[in-house]
Write an enzyme that holds these catalytic residues in place. Structure first.
Site, mmCIF file in Angstrom:
data_model
loop_
_atom_site.group_PDB
_atom_site.id
_atom_site.type_symbol
_atom_site.label_atom_id
_atom_site.label_comp_id
_atom_site.label_asym_id
_atom_site.label_seq_id
_atom_site.Cartn_x
_atom_site.Cartn_y
_atom_site.Cartn_z
ATOM 1 N N CYS A 13 -4.968 2.331 -3.586
ATOM 2 C CA CYS A 13 -3.720 2.884 -3.029
ATOM 3 C C CYS A 13 -2.559 1.910 -3.215
ATOM 4 O O CYS A 13 -1.667 1.824 -2.349
ATOM 5 C CB CYS A 13 -3.864 3.251 -1.553
ATOM 6 S SG CYS A 13 -5.098 4.519 -1.283
ATOM 7 N N ASP A 20 2.939 -4.088 7.832
ATOM 8 C CA ASP A 20 1.738 -3.265 7.749
ATOM 9 C C ASP A 20 0.552 -4.186 8.038
ATOM 10 O O ASP A 20 0.171 -5.013 7.207
ATOM 11 C CB ASP A 20 1.671 -2.665 6.334
ATOM 12 C CG ASP A 20 0.340 -1.987 6.045
ATOM 13 O OD1 ASP A 20 -0.603 -2.149 6.834
ATOM 14 O OD2 ASP A 20 0.260 -1.314 5.002
ATOM 15 N N HIS A 31 0.879 -1.185 0.000
ATOM 16 C CA HIS A 31 0.000 0.000 0.000
ATOM 17 C C HIS A 31 0.915 1.233 0.000
ATOM 18 O O HIS A 31 2.019 1.189 0.531
ATOM 19 C CB HIS A 31 -0.824 -0.058 1.288
ATOM 20 C CG HIS A 31 -1.906 0.951 1.399
ATOM 21 N ND1 HIS A 31 -1.664 2.250 1.768
ATOM 22 C CD2 HIS A 31 -3.248 0.858 1.216
ATOM 23 C CE1 HIS A 31 -2.817 2.914 1.811
ATOM 24 N NE2 HIS A 31 -3.792 2.093 1.481
ATOM 25 N N LYS A 43 -10.529 -0.628 10.753
ATOM 26 C CA LYS A 43 -10.709 -1.800 9.888
ATOM 27 C C LYS A 43 -10.977 -3.039 10.738
ATOM 28 O O LYS A 43 -11.022 -4.154 10.240
ATOM 29 C CB LYS A 43 -9.461 -2.006 9.027
ATOM 30 C CG LYS A 43 -9.224 -0.856 8.032
ATOM 31 C CD LYS A 43 -8.000 -1.119 7.198
ATOM 32 C CE LYS A 43 -7.486 0.089 6.459
ATOM 33 N NZ LYS A 43 -8.334 0.562 5.375
HETATM 34 N N1 C6P Z 1 -6.638 0.726 2.967
HETATM 35 C C1 C6P Z 1 -8.484 0.282 1.461
HETATM 36 O O1 C6P Z 1 -9.602 0.525 0.983
HETATM 37 P P1 C6P Z 1 -5.228 4.017 7.363
HETATM 38 O O2 C6P Z 1 -5.863 4.854 6.299
HETATM 39 O O3 C6P Z 1 -4.029 4.665 7.980
HETATM 40 O O4 C6P Z 1 -6.215 3.513 8.354
HETATM 41 O O5 C6P Z 1 -4.711 2.688 6.613
HETATM 42 C C2 C6P Z 1 -3.883 2.790 5.495
HETATM 43 C C3 C6P Z 1 -3.623 1.430 4.942
HETATM 44 C C4 C6P Z 1 -2.360 0.888 5.071
HETATM 45 N N2 C6P Z 1 -2.088 -0.349 4.657
HETATM 46 C C5 C6P Z 1 -3.019 -1.119 4.070
HETATM 47 C C6 C6P Z 1 -2.666 -2.509 3.634
HETATM 48 C C7 C6P Z 1 -4.310 -0.619 3.886
HETATM 49 O O6 C6P Z 1 -5.235 -1.394 3.318
HETATM 50 C C8 C6P Z 1 -4.615 0.691 4.301
HETATM 51 C C9 C6P Z 1 -5.955 1.296 4.029
HETATM 52 C C10 C6P Z 1 -7.957 1.176 2.562
HETATM 53 O O7 C6P Z 1 -7.811 -0.653 1.051
HETATM 54 C C11 C6P Z 1 -7.993 2.606 2.157
HETATM 55 S S1 C6P Z 1 -6.830 2.966 0.899
#
Ligand code: C6P
Length: 405
Positions: A363, A199, A122, A225
């Site tokens: 992303c 991650d 990501h 999540k």
């Molecule tokens: N993925 C998706 O729809 P945040 O925004 O900080 O809570 O998480 C970022 C992030 C980092 N690593 C991975 C593997 C992720 O999936 C995500 C967030 C969402 O897939 C929004 S792009």
């Protein structure tokens, strides 16, 4: 064991109609819905315990501090950290990774050092490292992955060298659902003295996490999540590493003494938590982990995988549908493309039928380029999804096919 109905009663939002249809919420990798016990716990904090933490001698402040620190202990237990102090609260997974890249990275990277990141990462586990690398003269190199979405471990074993300082990998791929072999990646990173950062944004709600058994150095998480609130997350780090790292941000609560001649810093975890934290959010995160543990992670993944398998089987029988990401170890995520129809058009038509999916590059632009697609449609399952959600998805895709025939 909760029945399906009592489970859905805990998620009032799932009973809302969207565009006149029953909502089929299949965008759980973007964020999950929140069960009533989590919402009620956050409400309870504001109604009965609202006070700043770590600062007051008064009763309310001490109670708020206790609730906050109890949540830290819950996160530590959930990921099997050896002690709560190894858990730093942040705004989310993105901030957690930036913390490591800016604090550990700027203090340790030198010109010529290598940061190896899986091609499927990501952006949150790429860009912070590019920013750090630029300032230190280090180099970011992608670790190849196969078309299936699986990591090429042999390639990684050939890439690691004395130049390698960081290996970064996501526990679970948000775009394809692949579960990565964390223990093996950690072993390869450590074989050359590099650190391994995982991650965990998509791992925490679906796969058991054992940071000590893996030996992982850092594990980044987002509460939202995992049935918890937005704007809260955590970073696990080994005590020895966290203690050796300079602060990421300065402010109140992270100091021991301040004078205009200089400042001394607090112990971990406070050293990395300046300012007033999101107390109800952190407590809600703890409540979400309790709720998920009570439901049972194996039960949750069984439901999600069964629905995702049904969706994948039905989708692949439709003409022109190509499933993207076919790894043998996957969570309940189904990513696909449909011949000559842009994923955004598919997403818009599905929405008109009450089906919420994510479309786009998720992303993960380098991953999309690796797969030779601009974007995919992604249906991501959670423990509250129902067979009707799969039916609505399939009916919706059939409608897309009719419109574009
Ligand atoms: N993925 C998706 O729809 P945040 O925004 O900080 O809570 O998480 C970022 C992030 C980092 N690593 C991975 C593997 C992720 O999936 C995500 C967030 C969402 O897939 C929004 S792009």
């Amino acid at each position: 064991m909760m029945t399906n109905t009592s489970l859905l009663d805990q998620f009032p939002l799932l009973k809302e109609k969207v565009r006149g249809h029953r909502l089929a919420y299949l965008d759980n990798a973007a964020t999950t819905q929140k069960p009533l016990p989590v919402l009620e716990e956050m409400d309870r904090i504001y109604r009965t315990l609202n006070a700043n933490v770590h600062r007051g001698v008064h009763t309310l402040s001490q109670q708020a501090t206790d609730a906050f620190e109890e949540a830290r202990a819950k996160v530590a237990r959930f990921i099997k950290a050896s002690e709560p102090a190894e858990v730093i609260f942040t705004k989310g997974c993105t901030e957690s990774i930036n913390l490591v890249a800016q604090s550990w990275g700027l203090a340790n990277l030198k010109p010529g050092d290598e940061i190896l990141l899986s091609h499927g990462e990501h952006h949150a586990n790429i860009v912070p490292w590019q920013l750090a690398a630029e300032r230190c003269g280090a180099v970011v190199r992608p670790i190849p992955i196969f078309e299936s979405g699986e990591l090429d471990l042999k390639a990684l074993s050939e890439m690691v060298s004395s130049k390698t300082k960081v290996v970064g990998i996501k526990h679970v791929c948000n775009a394809l659902g692949t579960i990565n072999p964390i223990a093996e990646v950690v072993r390869l990173a450590h074989s050359v003295g590099a650190i391994c950062i995982v991650d965990g944004a998509q791992g925490l709600a679906h796969e058991p996490v054992d940071v000590q058994a893996w030996g992982v150095d850092f594990y980044a998480m987002s509460a939202h999540k995992t049935y918890g609130p937005m704007g809260v997350g955590a970073l696990y780090g080994k005590r020895s590493l966290l203690e050796s790292m300079p602060p990421f941000m300065g402010g109140g609560d992270m100091i021991r003494t301040v004078s205009f001649d200089g400042t001394t810093f607090n112990e971990i975890p406070n050293k990395f938590e300046p300012g007033t934290p999101n107390v109800p959010g952190v407590v809600g995160f703890g409540a979400a982990l309790d709720w998920l543990a009570a439901f049972g992670l194996p039960q949750a993944t069984a439901i999600e995988n069964d629905l995702a398998d049904r969706a994948a089987a039905e989708l692949s029988s439709l003409p022109g549908v190509v499933l993207r990401g076919t790894a043998s170890q996957k969570v309940g995520i189904v990513s696909f493309t449909l011949d000559s129809v842009h994923p955004h058009d598919i997403g818009t038509i599905l929405d008109s039928e009450g089906v919420a999916v994510r479309t786009g590059h998720h992303c993960c632009m380098p991953l999309m380029r690796r797969l030779n697609v601009p974007a995919t449609v992604r249906a991501s399952f959670a423990l509250y999804n129902q067979p009707e959600d799969v039916e609505a998805l399939i009916k919706g895709v059939q409608k897309v096919q009719k419109i574009f025939a």
